[in-house]
Design a protein around this motif. Structure first.
Motif, mmCIF file in Angstrom:
data_model
loop_
_atom_site.group_PDB
_atom_site.id
_atom_site.type_symbol
_atom_site.label_atom_id
_atom_site.label_comp_id
_atom_site.label_asym_id
_atom_site.label_seq_id
_atom_site.Cartn_x
_atom_site.Cartn_y
_atom_site.Cartn_z
ATOM 1 N N ALA A 178 -19.856 29.202 12.785
ATOM 2 C CA ALA A 178 -18.561 29.548 12.189
ATOM 3 C C ALA A 178 -17.595 28.358 12.278
ATOM 4 O O ALA A 178 -16.881 28.046 11.321
ATOM 5 C CB ALA A 178 -17.968 30.775 12.874
ATOM 6 N N VAL A 179 -17.591 27.681 13.419
ATOM 7 C CA VAL A 179 -16.708 26.520 13.598
ATOM 8 C C VAL A 179 -17.063 25.439 12.567
ATOM 9 O O VAL A 179 -16.186 24.871 11.912
ATOM 10 C CB VAL A 179 -16.818 25.966 15.041
ATOM 11 N N MET A 180 -18.365 25.183 12.395
ATOM 12 C CA MET A 180 -18.790 24.177 11.410
ATOM 13 C C MET A 180 -18.415 24.612 9.990
ATOM 14 O O MET A 180 -17.906 23.815 9.210
ATOM 15 C CB MET A 180 -20.303 23.936 11.494
ATOM 16 N N HIS A 181 -18.675 25.889 9.673
ATOM 17 C CA HIS A 181 -18.301 26.393 8.343
ATOM 18 C C HIS A 181 -16.808 26.206 8.085
ATOM 19 O O HIS A 181 -16.401 25.852 6.985
ATOM 20 C CB HIS A 181 -18.604 27.899 8.233
ATOM 21 N N SER A 182 -15.989 26.429 9.107
ATOM 22 C CA SER A 182 -14.536 26.424 8.887
ATOM 23 C C SER A 182 -14.010 25.032 8.556
ATOM 24 O O SER A 182 -12.869 24.883 8.134
ATOM 25 C CB SER A 182 -13.806 26.974 10.114
ATOM 26 N N GLY A 183 -14.857 24.025 8.752
ATOM 27 C CA GLY A 183 -14.435 22.682 8.371
ATOM 28 C C GLY A 183 -13.993 21.853 9.554
ATOM 29 O O GLY A 183 -12.958 21.193 9.511
ATOM 30 N N SER A 184 -14.803 21.881 10.623
ATOM 31 C CA SER A 184 -14.415 21.135 11.829
ATOM 32 C C SER A 184 -14.880 19.680 11.769
ATOM 33 O O SER A 184 -14.571 18.913 12.676
ATOM 34 C CB SER A 184 -15.001 21.806 13.066
ATOM 35 N N TYR A 185 -15.614 19.313 10.702
ATOM 36 C CA TYR A 185 -16.234 17.986 10.672
ATOM 37 C C TYR A 185 -16.985 17.797 11.988
ATOM 38 O O TYR A 185 -17.599 18.744 12.470
ATOM 39 C CB TYR A 185 -15.188 16.892 10.411
ATOM 40 N N MET A 186 -16.880 16.626 12.612
ATOM 41 C CA MET A 186 -17.565 16.452 13.899
ATOM 42 C C MET A 186 -16.544 16.496 15.041
ATOM 43 O O MET A 186 -16.716 15.870 16.074
ATOM 44 C CB MET A 186 -18.381 15.147 13.898
ATOM 45 N N LEU A 187 -15.505 17.283 14.827
ATOM 46 C CA LEU A 187 -14.424 17.373 15.824
ATOM 47 C C LEU A 187 -14.450 18.710 16.560
ATOM 48 O O LEU A 187 -13.447 19.153 17.116
ATOM 49 C CB LEU A 187 -13.082 17.156 15.117
ATOM 50 N N PHE A 188 -15.636 19.336 16.549
ATOM 51 C CA PHE A 188 -15.751 20.675 17.154
ATOM 52 C C PHE A 188 -15.465 20.677 18.648
ATOM 53 O O PHE A 188 -15.195 21.722 19.220
ATOM 54 C CB PHE A 188 -17.140 21.268 16.860
#
Ligand code: PLP
Length: 408
Positions: free
Chosen positions: A215-225
């Motif tokens: 979900a975090v990746m889908h939301s658009g976190s780039y590589m800043l998760f």
């Protein structure tokens, strides 16, 4: 005798708490509105909000995103939906729910509702068997919570993943357990008319590390998760960061600041909603022509809106009833209309579903269902007046005319 009228607008929300306004101004002064735009040692408002909402829910993970509908969409994606998969959902809900299913490539399978506006359990089981669906997106529409124990049991029996749409149950409970903690994932909205108000916004909560990482990746976190605190350890992202598309739908720090100031007031606001709801319910219950929903004792609801039926009203009387209430300042929504109107639409108007399902029970319940919002800008006394006006106008249609008494 002049008729009593009500003067306040049904769409007026309370203002944002001063602390939220001040914090929002600080965020604007800083220029760092994007959630990943932080200086050394700083935690973004969005990340702080996620930690606080996760704690409020008693869940491990929380993602703040751009809307409730968006949260529903990525919840399905994060849960592994594939194109063409059937997704069960109750037929009485708001349009973003079937929209989110469609957006995720799913095919909604609609479930009948019962007289308390909850998914009909018998029909649910039947459709679980017939559709073979692996997902049930239950919408606690208008805050009505179905028997969650029975639902959990059915989901387990048919190997169905439960996703809760808690747009109207933020702050509510079933048997002392928070609504939104029964399924694998829960989604919330912070759009202006919900229980927290940031104009637009939403949350996704879960205890499942893989789902959250996706979900975090889908939301658009780039590589800043790594800048998410209410998210799993970075090791969980090793493959997920490469396998998961970016569907860009983050929340910004400005909205987060506005929401952080409201969260500590949420429970008190739920109490205030219920005070108003019960004052209105109490008035309406004095009129035997008005059918109110039965609220089971296991349910601790948030009365931010109220639904009632007037089963004796004839189809041709509905419009004038709504008109008469409206002319006295009481804005009713009708969920039975063939044509969608404002925020309200009946399932058969979602034509893109291309769905042949006919749900006679839902249609018949909605045919005489009216709905009104309860903004917190109304006082308890206001609710009594609103109740009186509605009851009066129902009476105008249904009371047998009195035989004319000669004056004397
Ligand atoms: C508002 C709402 C949503 C979606 O919320 P948005 O934030 O407006 O996208 C989903 N389900 C229900 C029942 C709602 O009322």
């Amino acid at each position: 005798m002049t008729k009593l009228t009500f003067k306040k607008p049904f769409t007026q929300q309370e203002s944002i708490p001063e602390a939220g306004i001040e914090r929002a101004i600080e965020v604007m002064r800083s220029g760092r509105l994007h959630r990943y735009n932080v200086v050394e040692g700083e935690t973004a408002e969005a990340a702080l909000l996620e930690t606080e909402f996760a704690a409020y829910m008693g869940q491990q993970y929380c993602l703040a995103c751009s809307s409730g509908g968006y949260a529903l969409h990525i919840a399905l994606k994060a849960a592994g939906i594939q194109a063409g998969d059937p997704v069960l959902t109750n037929a009485f809900t708001l349009a973003p729910v079937p929209g989110a299913i469609n957006n995720a490539g799913g095919v909604p399978v609609l479930i009948e509702i019962d007289e308390n506006y909850c998914a009909d359990l018998q029909h649910l089981e039947q459709m679980m068997q017939e559709s073979g669906a692996r997902y049930f997106m239950i919408s606690h529409m208008r805050g009505h919570i179905a028997d969650m124990d029975a639902i959990a049991e059915l989901c387990e029996k048919y190997n169905v993943i439960l996703i809760e749409d808690c747009a109207h149950t933020m702050g509510a409970f079933w048997k002392g357990k928070k609504s939104g903690t029964f399924g694998k994932i829960a989604c919330f909205s912070t759009q202006t008319y919900k229980h927290l108000n940031s104009g637009e916004g939403g949350f996704l909560t879960t205890d499942d590390a893989d789902i959250m990482a996706r979900a975090v990746m889908h939301s658009g976190s780039y590589m800043l998760f790594e800048r998410h605190d209410a998210a799993p350890d970075v090791s969980v992202f090793t493959d997920i960061k490469l396998d998961t598309p970016n569907y860009s739908g983050r929340m910004d720090n400005l909205r987060a600041a506005i929401l952080r100031a409201q969260l500590p007031q949420l429970d008190e606001n739920c109490r205030r909603w219920n005070e108003r709801y019960q004052a209105l319910e109490n008035k309406l219950s004095g009129n035997p022509a008005i059918q109110l929903s039965i609220r089971p004792e296991q349910e601790t609801y948030v009365g931010s809106s109220l639904q009632f039926r007037v089963e004796d009203l004839k189809p041709y009387q509905i419009d004038s009833f709504i008109q008469n209430c409206s002319s006295r300042g009481v804005e009713l929504k009708w969920f039975g209309g063939k044509q969608p109107h404002g925020f309200t639409s009946r399932y058969d108007s979602w034509r893109y579903l291309n769905n042949q399902q006919h749900l006679p029970q839902t249609l018949s319940i909605l045919a005489t269902t009216f709905d009104l919002r309860i903004p917190l800008t109304f006082e308890v006394e206001d609710m009594k007046l609103i109740g009186e006006i509605i009851s009066d106008e129902v009476g105008a249609f249904l009371v047998v005319p009195l035989i004319h008494q000669p004056a004397g």
